[in-house]
Structure formats: structure tokens, C-alpha cells
Design a protein around this motif. Structure first.
Motif, mmCIF file in Angstrom:
data_model
loop_
_atom_site.group_PDB
_atom_site.id
_atom_site.type_symbol
_atom_site.label_atom_id
_atom_site.label_comp_id
_atom_site.label_asym_id
_atom_site.label_seq_id
_atom_site.Cartn_x
_atom_site.Cartn_y
_atom_site.Cartn_z
ATOM 1 N N GLY A 1 0.777 -1.229 0.000
ATOM 2 C CA GLY A 1 0.000 0.000 0.000
ATOM 3 C C GLY A 1 0.805 1.273 0.000
ATOM 4 O O GLY A 1 0.228 2.364 0.028
ATOM 5 N N GLY A 2 2.137 1.166 -0.046
ATOM 6 C CA GLY A 2 2.964 2.360 -0.145
ATOM 7 C C GLY A 2 3.233 2.706 -1.599
ATOM 8 O O GLY A 2 2.491 2.304 -2.502
ATOM 9 N N TYR A 3 4.311 3.450 -1.820
ATOM 10 C CA TYR A 3 4.670 3.865 -3.173
ATOM 11 C C TYR A 3 6.145 3.624 -3.431
ATOM 12 O O TYR A 3 6.999 4.029 -2.642
ATOM 13 C CB TYR A 3 4.382 5.362 -3.377
ATOM 14 C CG TYR A 3 2.916 5.707 -3.362
ATOM 15 C CD1 TYR A 3 2.141 5.580 -4.514
ATOM 16 C CD2 TYR A 3 2.308 6.165 -2.200
ATOM 17 C CE1 TYR A 3 0.795 5.901 -4.504
ATOM 18 C CE2 TYR A 3 0.959 6.486 -2.184
ATOM 19 C CZ TYR A 3 0.209 6.348 -3.342
ATOM 20 O OH TYR A 3 -1.126 6.667 -3.316
ATOM 21 N N LYS A 4 6.415 2.976 -4.555
ATOM 22 C CA LYS A 4 7.800 2.879 -4.994
ATOM 23 C C LYS A 4 8.242 4.212 -5.602
ATOM 24 O O LYS A 4 9.398 4.603 -5.488
ATOM 25 C CB LYS A 4 7.950 1.752 -6.018
ATOM 26 C CG LYS A 4 7.666 0.361 -5.448
ATOM 27 C CD LYS A 4 7.793 -0.703 -6.531
ATOM 28 C CE LYS A 4 7.478 -2.083 -5.965
ATOM 29 N NZ LYS A 4 7.537 -3.130 -7.019
ATOM 30 N N ASP A 5 7.291 4.886 -6.235
ATOM 31 C CA ASP A 5 7.587 6.163 -6.890
ATOM 32 C C ASP A 5 6.261 6.881 -7.096
ATOM 33 O O ASP A 5 5.285 6.285 -7.551
ATOM 34 C CB ASP A 5 8.275 5.905 -8.241
ATOM 35 C CG ASP A 5 8.925 7.143 -8.837
ATOM 36 O OD1 ASP A 5 8.542 8.254 -8.436
ATOM 37 O OD2 ASP A 5 9.798 6.985 -9.705
ATOM 38 N N VAL A 6 6.206 8.160 -6.740
ATOM 39 C CA VAL A 6 4.975 8.919 -6.939
ATOM 40 C C VAL A 6 5.344 10.358 -7.310
ATOM 41 O O VAL A 6 6.284 10.928 -6.754
ATOM 42 C CB VAL A 6 4.067 8.887 -5.679
ATOM 43 C CG1 VAL A 6 4.786 9.419 -4.457
ATOM 44 C CG2 VAL A 6 2.759 9.611 -5.908
ATOM 45 N N THR A 7 4.631 10.901 -8.286
ATOM 46 C CA THR A 7 4.857 12.269 -8.745
ATOM 47 C C THR A 7 3.604 13.090 -8.486
ATOM 48 O O THR A 7 2.497 12.665 -8.820
ATOM 49 C CB THR A 7 5.189 12.303 -10.255
ATOM 50 O OG1 THR A 7 6.331 11.487 -10.511
ATOM 51 C CG2 THR A 7 5.476 13.732 -10.710
ATOM 52 N N VAL A 8 3.776 14.259 -7.896
ATOM 53 C CA VAL A 8 2.636 15.099 -7.542
ATOM 54 C C VAL A 8 2.936 16.550 -7.933
ATOM 55 O O VAL A 8 4.075 17.007 -7.833
ATOM 56 C CB VAL A 8 2.322 14.991 -6.023
ATOM 57 C CG1 VAL A 8 3.508 15.415 -5.179
ATOM 58 C CG2 VAL A 8 1.090 15.792 -5.635
ATOM 59 N N SER A 9 1.929 17.244 -8.423
ATOM 60 C CA SER A 9 2.082 18.687 -8.676
ATOM 61 C C SER A 9 1.334 19.432 -7.575
ATOM 62 O O SER A 9 0.286 18.984 -7.100
ATOM 63 C CB SER A 9 1.525 19.068 -10.051
ATOM 64 O OG SER A 9 0.113 19.164 -10.023
ATOM 65 N N VAL A 10 1.902 20.558 -7.160
ATOM 66 C CA VAL A 10 1.277 21.384 -6.128
ATOM 67 C C VAL A 10 1.200 22.802 -6.663
ATOM 68 O O VAL A 10 2.216 23.394 -7.046
ATOM 69 C CB VAL A 10 2.079 21.363 -4.806
ATOM 70 C CG1 VAL A 10 1.316 22.123 -3.722
ATOM 71 C CG2 VAL A 10 2.363 19.935 -4.355
ATOM 72 N N LYS A 11 -0.015 23.338 -6.717
ATOM 73 C CA LYS A 11 -0.248 24.653 -7.307
ATOM 74 C C LYS A 11 -0.907 25.582 -6.308
ATOM 75 O O LYS A 11 -1.819 25.193 -5.585
ATOM 76 C CB LYS A 11 -1.153 24.533 -8.541
ATOM 77 C CG LYS A 11 -0.554 23.746 -9.701
ATOM 78 C CD LYS A 11 -1.535 23.675 -10.862
ATOM 79 C CE LYS A 11 -0.952 22.939 -12.046
ATOM 80 N NZ LYS A 11 0.141 23.715 -12.674
ATOM 81 N N SER A 12 -0.441 26.833 -6.321
ATOM 82 C CA SER A 12 -1.055 27.865 -5.510
ATOM 83 C C SER A 12 -2.285 28.399 -6.229
ATOM 84 O O SER A 12 -2.323 28.449 -7.455
ATOM 85 C CB SER A 12 -0.062 29.003 -5.262
ATOM 86 O OG SER A 12 -0.709 30.099 -4.657
ATOM 87 N N LYS A 13 -3.276 28.817 -5.464
ATOM 88 C CA LYS A 13 -4.492 29.375 -6.061
ATOM 89 C C LYS A 13 -4.444 30.894 -6.133
ATOM 90 O O LYS A 13 -5.376 31.520 -6.614
ATOM 91 C CB LYS A 13 -5.716 28.938 -5.251
ATOM 92 C CG LYS A 13 -5.993 27.441 -5.318
ATOM 93 C CD LYS A 13 -7.249 27.084 -4.553
ATOM 94 C CE LYS A 13 -7.554 25.593 -4.643
ATOM 95 N NZ LYS A 13 -8.776 25.229 -3.885
ATOM 96 N N SER A 14 -3.358 31.483 -5.640
ATOM 97 C CA SER A 14 -3.301 32.941 -5.577
ATOM 98 C C SER A 14 -2.046 33.459 -6.262
ATOM 99 O O SER A 14 -1.260 32.700 -6.810
ATOM 100 C CB SER A 14 -3.308 33.398 -4.110
ATOM 101 O OG SER A 14 -2.073 33.037 -3.492
ATOM 102 N N SER A 15 -1.863 34.776 -6.217
ATOM 103 C CA SER A 15 -0.668 35.401 -6.780
ATOM 104 C C SER A 15 0.333 35.740 -5.673
ATOM 105 O O SER A 15 1.078 36.700 -5.775
ATOM 106 C CB SER A 15 -1.058 36.669 -7.546
ATOM 107 O OG SER A 15 -1.726 37.575 -6.691
#
Length: 357
Positions: free
Chosen positions: A151-165
Motif C-alpha cells: 500500500g505504499g509507493y515505490k515512486d509517486v509524482t505530484v504537482s502542487v499549485k497555488s491558487k493565488s498570486s
């Protein structure tokens, strides 16, 4: 910074105000966001310049009036005592900034030494970052993952985006997370109750808003396959997942979480762009800010930047000698304590460099 440079910043700020007031600018969301971030970045600088100018004018007036009324002498002394702090504040605001501080990020978490336990810890790190993003109102999206058997991850890619300026965006807070994260605990796979040490690696890149590194289509090998879920079972009846190999560098990016092959391909190209941009930046800046830009490419426990000790509920960041006993809260997304320590250490270093130059 001399007065002409300060006037240049004030002129730039006024120009940004005019552009942002123009409805036509907001038809191009990318441009509007870029202008908005620069405006937000300059706002505290302009405010500090105004406060310092006002204090200096008040001081001059109080000193002049003190010749006629002794009561103004005390006021002049009080104003004069405030000016050095205002000057120091402005100096700090004018320090060279990381150009990507307002950028969104792409993060990769990879299991390393420790087998299944490392993969489970990679899953814990992912959850920690997702919770932290949620606390800050950011949008986090898992782009691709390779699951482990438990149930873990050998490899995981995630994007993180801000909603503001916000000029202090995602990169400004998470840019120091790159490196090896070490965990000490009794693994789920351990029957004797012994504490094991394993590690997972974090790589993080600023996600460029505009294409800065050109990618030659002839340098790409693109493979399509069916999206898969936990355990490898197919969750899609069409070949919608995309894997892109950049032949000159050997970088491989895959994306399977979008609804169509076209969307997955576009997202994978975006991630590849971020990785190539980070590589180019790293090469160009090899002589400066090495500690910040060099991120561990192998997941070796000896290269650790942080240790998560479960028996003591302790988190330690070895770069700034930070230590706290709230590991359970940190893993639930309460990362600001350790991140503040890293950001403050970086600021102190930059202030020292500015003072020496």
C-alpha cells in the motif's frame, strides 16, 4: 540600493498597477498571474520605502522645530531610533530573490533503502505534503504513481499549485524539501518489534509557467499503455496513459491520471519541461547556492537531510540543527515549524552575504 534604483522599483510598481487595472490584461490569465505575482512581490517593498521616507521627513521636521520648542527634541530622538529598524527591514526586502519563489512545483517521492518499509514511508511523506497543501489552500494532484504491494509507493509524482498570486508561493515554502528523508521506527513487516532505519528520497522542481527550455520532438520516445490501479489491475479499457522518454538525458516521465491520452501527454510534457528546466538551472548555478540546488539523486541513508524518529515522536532537520517532538503533527501536515527554520536560515545567510559584499 541607491535612490535611482528605488525610484525604478516605484515606477515599475506604478506601471504594474496600471496594467492590472486594464481588463484586457486579464484576458490572458497567464500574463495576469505573472503581473499579479510581481505586484504582490513589490508591495511590501513599496510600503517599506514609504514608511522610511515618511520617518525621515518627520525626523527632519522634528529636528527643525526642536530649535523653537524643546518638546520636539524628544520626538526627534524617538523617530531617529526607529529609522535603523526601517532601514534594516528595507535591506532585507531588497535582498536578491529566488526567481521561482512564486512558482508552483512538481515533486517526486521515491522509495529507497528499506524495501516495503521505505515504500510505506514514501506514502507517509506523500500524505504529509498533501495535508500541508490542504492547510495552505493549494491544489495538489497526483500525476503518476507506482504502488508497492503493502500500500505504499515505490515512486509517486505530484504537482502542487497555488491558487493565488502570493509571491511566497509553493516553491518558496517547499524548495528545501529535496534530499533523503530517513525514518526510524518498527516496520509493519517486523515481527520482533525491532526498530529499523530506512529512507525515501524527495526531488522537487519549480514548474515553469512558460516554456523556457525547448524540447525537440525528435528527442522524445512516446509510449502509450493502459492506466493501472493498486496491484497493477487495469482501470481503463483504452491506452490513455503516456510514458515519455527524453533520449538525450534518459529522463522518463509518465502520466496516467488524466481522462484522455491527449491530456496525459500534455501533462507529461509539462513535467518533463519542469525537470529539464531544473537541470538547466542546476548546471547554470553550480557555483552559487549549492546547498539549496543540489538534490540527492540516490536514496542513501547517509545522505539524509531529515530524520523522522517514531519512538521519540521526534523530527530533526540536520541542515539547520532543528529538532522538535511533534512528529505526529508534522506527518499530519503541520510542517511550518521546520520549514520556517530552513527559510530563516537561508535569509540569515543571504543577509550575511549582502553585508560582506
Amino acid at each position: 540600493m541607491d535612490s535611482s534604483s528605488l525610484h525604478g522599483l516605484l515606477d515599475e510598481y506604478a506601471g504594474l498597477e496600471r496594467q492590472l487595472a486594464d481588463p484586457a490584461v486579464h484576458a490572458d490569465q497567464g500574463r495576469a498571474r505573472k503581473l499579479g505575482r510581481r505586484y504582490a512581490e513589490l508591495t511590501p517593498v513599496v510600503k517599506a520605502i514609504g514608511e522610511l521616507d515618511s520617518a525621515r521627513e518627520d525626523l527632519a521636521a522634528a529636528q527643525e522645530l526642536a530649535h523653537e520648542d524643546a518638546a520636539f527634541a524628544a520626538e526627534a530622538q524617538e523617530i531617529g531610533a526607529r529609522i535603523p529598524a526601517l532601514e534594516a527591514k528595507l535591506t532585507e526586502l531588497l535582498l536578491p530573490r529566488d526567481p521561482y519563489d512564486g512558482s508552483d512545483v512538481v515533486m517526486e517521492i521515491k522509495s529507497g533503502e528499506g524495501g516495503e518499509e521505505s515504500a510505506l514511508f514514501a506514502g507517509d511523506l506523500l500524505r504529509m505534503y498533501l495535508r500541508y497543501a490542504e492547510r495552505h489552500g493549494w491544489k495538489a494532484e497526483v500525476l503518476d504513481s507506482v504502488d508497492s504491494d503493502l500500500g505504499g509507493y515505490k515512486d509517486v509524482t505530484v504537482s502542487v499549485k497555488s491558487k493565488s498570486s502570493d509571491p511566497e508561493g509553493v516553491w518558496a515554502r517547499l524548495k528545501f524539501e529535496g534530499g533523503v528523508h530517513r525514518v526510524q521506527r518498527v516496520p509493519a513487516t517486523e515481527s520482533q518489534g525491532r526498530i529499523h532505519t530506512s529512507a525515501a528520497g524527495v526531488l522537487i522542481y519549480p514548474e515553469p509557467e512558460e516554456v523556457e527550455v525547448e524540447i525537440d520532438p525528435n528527442d522524445l520516445r512516446i509510449d502509450v499503455f493502459r492506466s493501472s490501479g493498486p496491484g497493477g489491475q487495469s482501470v481503463n479499457t483504452t491506452d490513455s496513459a503516456v510514458r515519455i522518454t527524453h533520449l538525450p538525458t534518459g529522463i522518463v516521465v509518465s502520466c496516467q491520471n488524466e481522462k484522455s491520452q491527449i491530456q496525459n501527454r500534455a501533462r507529461a510534457i509539462q513535467v518533463l519541461q519542469a525537470r529539464l528546466q531544473a537541470m538547466a538551472e542546476e548546471e547554470a548555478a553550480s557555483k552559487a547556492a549549492d546547498a539549496r540546488r543540489s538534490q540527492v539523486r540516490t536514496v542513501d541513508r547517509s545522505e539524509r537531510v531529515r530524520t523522522y524518529n517514531f519512538p521519540e515522536n521526534r523530527i530533526s532537520d540536520h541542515r539547520v540543527n532543528y529538532k522538535a517532538y511533534n512528529l505526529d503533527q508534522v506527518l499530519d501536515g503541520d510542517l511550518d515549524g521546520v520549514l520556517d527554520a530552513l527559510v530563516n536560515a537561508d535569509r540569515e545567510e543571504r543577509l550575511a552575504e549582502a553585508g560582506a559584499s
